[in-house]
Structure formats: C-alpha cells, structure tokens
Design a protein around this motif. Structure first.
Motif, PDB file in Angstrom:
ATOM      1  N   ASP A   3       0.844  -1.187   0.000  1.00 43.86           N
ATOM      2  CA  ASP A   3       0.000   0.000   0.000  1.00 43.86           C
ATOM      3  C   ASP A   3       0.890   1.250   0.000  1.00 43.86           C
ATOM      4  OD1 ASP A   3      -1.748   2.132   0.609  1.00 43.86           O
ATOM      5  OD2 ASP A   3      -3.015   0.852   1.860  1.00 43.86           O
ATOM      6  N   PRO A   4       0.700   2.165  -0.964  1.00 42.63           N
ATOM      7  CA  PRO A   4       1.557   3.355  -1.003  1.00 42.63           C
ATOM      8  C   PRO A   4       1.161   4.421   0.004  1.00 42.63           C
ATOM      9  CG  PRO A   4      -0.059   3.463  -2.741  1.00 42.63           C
ATOM     10  CD  PRO A   4      -0.251   2.124  -2.077  1.00 42.63           C
ATOM     11  N   GLY A   5       0.035   4.224   0.681  1.00 38.19           N
ATOM     12  CA  GLY A   5      -0.380   5.194   1.679  1.00 38.19           C
ATOM     13  C   GLY A   5      -1.263   6.297   1.141  1.00 38.19           C
ATOM     14  N   TRP A   6      -1.678   6.193  -0.106  1.00 41.54           N
ATOM     15  CA  TRP A   6      -2.593   7.168  -0.688  1.00 41.54           C
ATOM     16  C   TRP A   6      -3.256   6.523  -1.897  1.00 41.54           C
ATOM     17  CZ3 TRP A   6      -1.443  10.475  -5.257  1.00 41.54           C
ATOM     18  CH2 TRP A   6      -0.309  10.059  -5.955  1.00 41.54           C
ATOM     19  N   ASP A   7      -4.220   7.192  -2.478  1.00 42.91           N
ATOM     20  CA  ASP A   7      -4.977   6.663  -3.607  1.00 42.91           C
ATOM     21  C   ASP A   7      -4.602   7.450  -4.862  1.00 42.91           C
ATOM     22  OD1 ASP A   7      -6.794   5.869  -5.499  1.00 42.91           O
ATOM     23  OD2 ASP A   7      -8.575   6.179  -4.263  1.00 42.91           O
ATOM     24  N   PRO A   8      -3.651   6.966  -5.658  1.00 45.24           N
ATOM     25  CA  PRO A   8      -3.207   7.734  -6.826  1.00 45.24           C
ATOM     26  C   PRO A   8      -4.323   8.034  -7.826  1.00 45.24           C
ATOM     27  CG  PRO A   8      -1.589   6.056  -6.277  1.00 45.24           C
ATOM     28  CD  PRO A   8      -2.794   5.776  -5.439  1.00 45.24           C
ATOM     29  N   LEU A   9      -5.139   7.033  -8.162  1.00 49.58           N
ATOM     30  CA  LEU A   9      -6.184   7.289  -9.145  1.00 49.58           C
ATOM     31  C   LEU A   9      -7.214   8.278  -8.616  1.00 49.58           C
ATOM     32  CD1 LEU A   9      -7.641   6.915 -11.791  1.00 49.58           C
ATOM     33  CD2 LEU A   9      -8.562   4.739 -10.936  1.00 49.58           C
ATOM     34  N   GLY A  10      -7.649   8.096  -7.369  1.00 50.05           N
ATOM     35  CA  GLY A  10      -8.612   9.022  -6.798  1.00 50.05           C
ATOM     36  C   GLY A  10      -8.081  10.447  -6.773  1.00 50.05           C
ATOM     37  N   THR A  11      -6.815  10.586  -6.399  1.00 49.79           N
ATOM     38  CA  THR A  11      -6.200  11.913  -6.367  1.00 49.79           C
ATOM     39  C   THR A  11      -6.100  12.495  -7.765  1.00 49.79           C
ATOM     40  OG1 THR A  11      -4.920  11.318  -4.400  1.00 49.79           O
ATOM     41  CG2 THR A  11      -4.142  13.202  -5.690  1.00 49.79           C
ATOM     42  N   ALA A  12      -5.698  11.662  -8.734  1.00 50.80           N
ATOM     43  CA  ALA A  12      -5.536  12.140 -10.102  1.00 50.80           C
ATOM     44  C   ALA A  12      -6.861  12.639 -10.670  1.00 50.80           C
ATOM     45  CB  ALA A  12      -4.966  11.034 -10.983  1.00 50.80           C
ATOM     46  N   VAL A  13      -7.941  11.895 -10.425  1.00 53.27           N
ATOM     47  CA  VAL A  13      -9.247  12.318 -10.917  1.00 53.27           C
ATOM     48  C   VAL A  13      -9.631  13.663 -10.310  1.00 53.27           C
ATOM     49  CG1 VAL A  13     -11.712  11.799 -10.890  1.00 53.27           C
ATOM     50  CG2 VAL A  13     -10.066   9.984 -11.414  1.00 53.27           C
ATOM     51  N   ARG A  14      -9.504  13.766  -9.004  1.00 49.96           N
ATOM     52  CA  ARG A  14      -9.904  14.997  -8.316  1.00 49.96           C
ATOM     53  C   ARG A  14      -9.077  16.192  -8.783  1.00 49.96           C
ATOM     54  NH1 ARG A  14      -8.784  13.358  -3.702  1.00 49.96           N
ATOM     55  NH2 ARG A  14      -6.802  14.426  -3.365  1.00 49.96           N
ATOM     56  N   GLU A  15      -7.765  16.016  -8.842  1.00 54.45           N
ATOM     57  CA  GLU A  15      -6.892  17.138  -9.171  1.00 54.45           C
ATOM     58  C   GLU A  15      -6.963  17.507 -10.654  1.00 54.45           C
ATOM     59  OE1 GLU A  15      -5.363  19.030  -7.133  1.00 54.45           O
ATOM     60  OE2 GLU A  15      -5.614  17.915  -5.273  1.00 54.45           O
ATOM     61  N   ALA A  16      -7.155  16.516 -11.514  1.00 54.19           N
ATOM     62  CA  ALA A  16      -7.312  16.819 -12.941  1.00 54.19           C
ATOM     63  C   ALA A  16      -8.582  17.633 -13.160  1.00 54.19           C
ATOM     64  CB  ALA A  16      -7.340  15.532 -13.759  1.00 54.19           C
ATOM     65  N   HIS A  17      -9.671  17.190 -12.576  1.00 51.91           N
ATOM     66  CA  HIS A  17     -10.929  17.911 -12.753  1.00 51.91           C
ATOM     67  C   HIS A  17     -10.864  19.320 -12.158  1.00 51.91           C
ATOM     68  CE1 HIS A  17     -13.412  13.956 -13.335  1.00 51.91           C
ATOM     69  NE2 HIS A  17     -12.638  14.252 -14.358  1.00 51.91           N
ATOM     70  N   ALA A  18     -10.149  19.459 -11.057  1.00 53.35           N
ATOM     71  CA  ALA A  18     -10.005  20.785 -10.458  1.00 53.35           C
ATOM     72  C   ALA A  18      -9.279  21.751 -11.386  1.00 53.35           C
ATOM     73  CB  ALA A  18      -9.256  20.683  -9.133  1.00 53.35           C
ATOM     74  N   ARG A  19      -8.483  21.210 -12.300  1.00 50.99           N
ATOM     75  CA  ARG A  19      -7.724  22.028 -13.245  1.00 50.99           C
ATOM     76  C   ARG A  19      -8.404  22.114 -14.616  1.00 50.99           C
ATOM     77  NH1 ARG A  19      -4.572  20.008  -9.492  1.00 50.99           N
ATOM     78  NH2 ARG A  19      -2.560  20.977  -8.961  1.00 50.99           N
ATOM     79  N   GLY A  20      -9.590  21.555 -14.729  1.00 53.74           N
ATOM     80  CA  GLY A  20     -10.280  21.581 -16.007  1.00 53.74           C
ATOM     81  C   GLY A  20      -9.789  20.555 -16.995  1.00 53.74           C
TER      82      GLY A  20
END
Length: 417
Positions: free
Chosen positions: A119-136
């Motif tokens: 376990d890397p200690g975070w959710d890469p895909l979940g973070t990527a989706v959230r941060e990508a959408h936040a940037r349009g």
C-alpha cells in the motif's frame, strides 16, 4: 525503442521495431463539421498527454518515493498540461495486471513503492481524478488488459496475485507473462478488474493501448494450443479465433461500461496500421512490418465500423514522407475509416522522437510535429491529438511541443464532449 512500452514502431517488413511504451487517447466523439471545414481555434478538440507508469517511464520518476513526493510529481504533470493548454491526461492505472487504486482484484503496482502489493499510503487514481478535474482536465484511465509482467518468473509476483492463484491463465512469451485471451474466464476477470475503477471513480474514459495478443517475436510461439482445441472448433483457423477473442473483449467491455456509467467513454489507441493495402485493398498505402489485424489479432477497423468504441487514437508515430508508413497517407485513411460512424478520431503523436539523435532527420526539426497538426486540420474527422509522453512534454528536448503550442494551441479549447 522502448523496452516495456505499449507502442511498437514497425517501419517495414524487414525492420520490426519492438513495442514502445504506452497508451492512449482521449475523449468523446468530435463535433461534426461540414466537409472540408477546418476547426476554429478553441473549438472542441482533444489535446492530450499520456502519463505512463509501467517501469516508471513517466511517473513516479522512481519506485519508493514518499507519498508526498509521488503526489507532487503527479501534480507537476497536471500543471504542465494546463500550462500548455492541453485538456486531457491519459494516466496508466493498470500497467501489469496490478492497480494504482485499492483494487479488490489485483495488487498495488510495484512502480509506486518498489514492492508489488504494498500500500503506497494514498490513492493515486482518486487523487488524479480529483486534481485533474479541479484544473479543467479530463482524466482518462488507461488499462493494459493482458500483460501480467515484464518477465517470465511467476514466483516474482506477490503470492496473492491472480496469476499465481490461477497459473493456468498465464502464458510466457517474448520474455514476458501474459494472460491468455482465449480463456473466457480470463476475459471476464480482466473486465471485472478494470471496470472496478469505473464503478469507484469519476473517470472520463476507459482507455486501452495497443497490446492485445502480444507483438510477434521471431522464433517464439504463443502456446495457446489447449485453449484453441477447447474453444476454436467453430472458426476456420486460429487467427480468426484469436480475432474473435479480442472482439469479444472489446464488445463486452463496451456494453458493461454503458451499464455501469453511460457517460464514461471507451477508447483504444492501437498501432497505427490496420492492414497494408498490399494485404487488403481496404488497407492503407503503407508497408508496415506489423498489421494489427494479422499480427495482434485486433480488427481495429471493425471496432470503428461496428460502433463498439467511442474513439480511436491510432499511434501515428511516423514522420511525414516516411516511405513505409507516411503520416500524410495514414491520416486520410483513418479519417475515411471513421467518417459517418460517430466514433471520435484522435491522433497519437511521437513527441518522444523529436530531437532523438537515433531518429531520422525529420525528427531533428522542431517543426515536424507542428506540421502534423497542420496536415490533420484539413481533415474534419480528426478531433485532436495526444502526445507521448509526459516526461517529454515536460522536457521538450528541442522545443517541438512549444512549437505546437505556439502554432496551434494559442487559446484554450473545450474537449469534444
């Protein structure tokens, strides 16, 4: 040539340049334009970049970084995309029968921590989706259906890996391990594993690269005799049976995506040559040493004509004027292929070749890629371009990406959705 990647560049029957790395495409069906009308600056078009994780090609830059360092690198790639007025990222989230999210089906990818299943200690895909959408930015989740490992030793896989629990699913070939596409239980499992991400996350598209049956390796046999004997009786030959296996994976996945989340797109980024015209009069005016129909058992043209996919993003990783595979001849072939189907067409661009001293002279010219976009603009079926890959977008060795932006991306653009 990339050792681990998704892309293969085969320039002639005599010269097969083995698979390169990665995936991707893009996005929804393009807005329809009157024949011959060029898209105005800023109109809906896909401007994408592939972020490859297998073998740490693009991200993370090395296995074993802290969670904070991994996140920082990911956000840097997203910010770079925004800076260049791109509007989509295609993130590889299942590189080798593993996952960049907490999957109940497969282990954590080793490219995060250096240890498969850790376990890397975070959710890469979940973070990527959230941060990508936040940037349009749209986030397209890129999956490789059948590749299990870039080696042939199952004991190197984590003990709970499905390939170890079901060794009968796995075949070695060309120095790698693959799931056998001829087994119905394999096709069902890989769909379940990939579609878990569709269920969990607000991704914009499911994206596949060019690996179905593996690229041919001289002197080696993909040993699927048992599966063929069991399931191939109704087909004229093994090649037809293999193509049907791939067709089933594509068609079934498309149906299941629409059942789970109808708004999620489904796109595939194949090797750029379906068949040469010398092989099939419907083929392109090329002399490529690999043809997806014959060598990868992937009837990419059929998938478009049947409307099974929402977009296709052929990897047109060749320069204008190349005798064996001329970009200027492949673009109109693909434009004609999608015409009237409603399937989006986005073109995969070989930014990684720009300035590489091992590449032909055309790739030493910073304007080569810009010329690609100019040529494609004359074909209204082309709805955008995707660049391989993120580290080359960031480094931009000879300014080829900067030239594309200056010439073609002067204003921001909506995605084709």
């Amino acid at each position: 040539m990339r050792q681990f990647g998704r892309r293969s560049f085969v320039l002639s029957a005599a010269a097969t340049v083995a698979a390169l790395m990665t995936a991707g495409d893009a996005v929804a069906a393009p807005r329809r334009h009157a024949p011959g009308r060029r898209r105005r600056a800023g109109e809906g078009e896909l401007r994408g970049v592939w972020i490859s994780t297998v073998a740490n090609v693009d991200w993370p830059s090395a296995p074993g970084l802290t969670a904070a360092a991994q996140q920082a690198e990911l956000l840097d790639h997203l910010d770079r995309a925004v800076e260049l007025r791109l509007n989509a990222v295609i993130l590889q989230v299942r590189p080798t029968a593993d996952a960049l999210w907490p999957s109940p089906y497969e282990p954590w990818a080793q490219y995060l921590t250096g240890v498969q299943g850790k376990d890397p200690g975070w959710d890469p895909l979940g973070t990527a989706v959230r941060e990508a959408h936040a940037r349009g930015l749209e986030l397209h989740a890129w999956f490789n259906p059948y590749r299990v490992a870039n080696h042939t030793d199952p004991s190197r896989l984590v003990a709970t890996h499905p390939a170890r629990i079901h060794p009968e699913w796995v075949l070695p070939y060309g120095g790698k391990l693959y799931y056998n596409p001829g087994l119905p239980e394999v096709r069902e499992f890989v769909q379940d594993a990939m579609l878990d991400a569709v269920t969990r996350y607000d991704i914009d598209a499911v994206h596949w690269d060019d690996y179905f049956y593996p690229y041919p390796v001289a002197g080696q046999v993909f040993a699927d005799d048992d599966a063929y004997a069991r399931y191939g009786a109704d087909f004229p030959d093994r090649a037809a049976w293999r193509r049907d296996n791939t067709d089933r994976l594509v068609r079934e996945t498309a149906e299941r995506i629409k059942e789970i989340k109808p708004g999620v797109r489904f796109g595939i980024s194949p090797f750029g040559v379906w068949r040469n015209a010398a092989t099939d009069p419907l083929g392109s005016d090329t002399r490529a040493g690999v043809q997806t129909y014959d060598d990868l058992y992937a009837d990419t043209r059929k998938w478009v004509k049947e409307g099974w996919i929402d977009y296709i993003c052929p990897q047109l990783y060749w320069n204008i004027g190349l005798a064996a595979a001329d970009y200027a001849k492949l673009v109109p072939w693909w434009a004609e292929t999608v015409r009237g189907t409603g399937v989006g067409l986005y073109l995969g661009e070989a930014l990684y070749k720009a300035g590489d001293p091992a590449q032909p002279a055309a790739w030493q010219d910073p304007a080569e890629l810009s010329r690609h976009l100019g040529l494609a603009a004359g074909h209204p079926e082309v709805g955008g371009h995707v660049f391989f890959s993120a580290k080359h977008v960031k480094a931009d060795r000879i300014g080829a990406m900067a030239r594309v932006v200056a010439d073609h991306y002067q204003v921001r653009a909506r995605t084709p959705r």
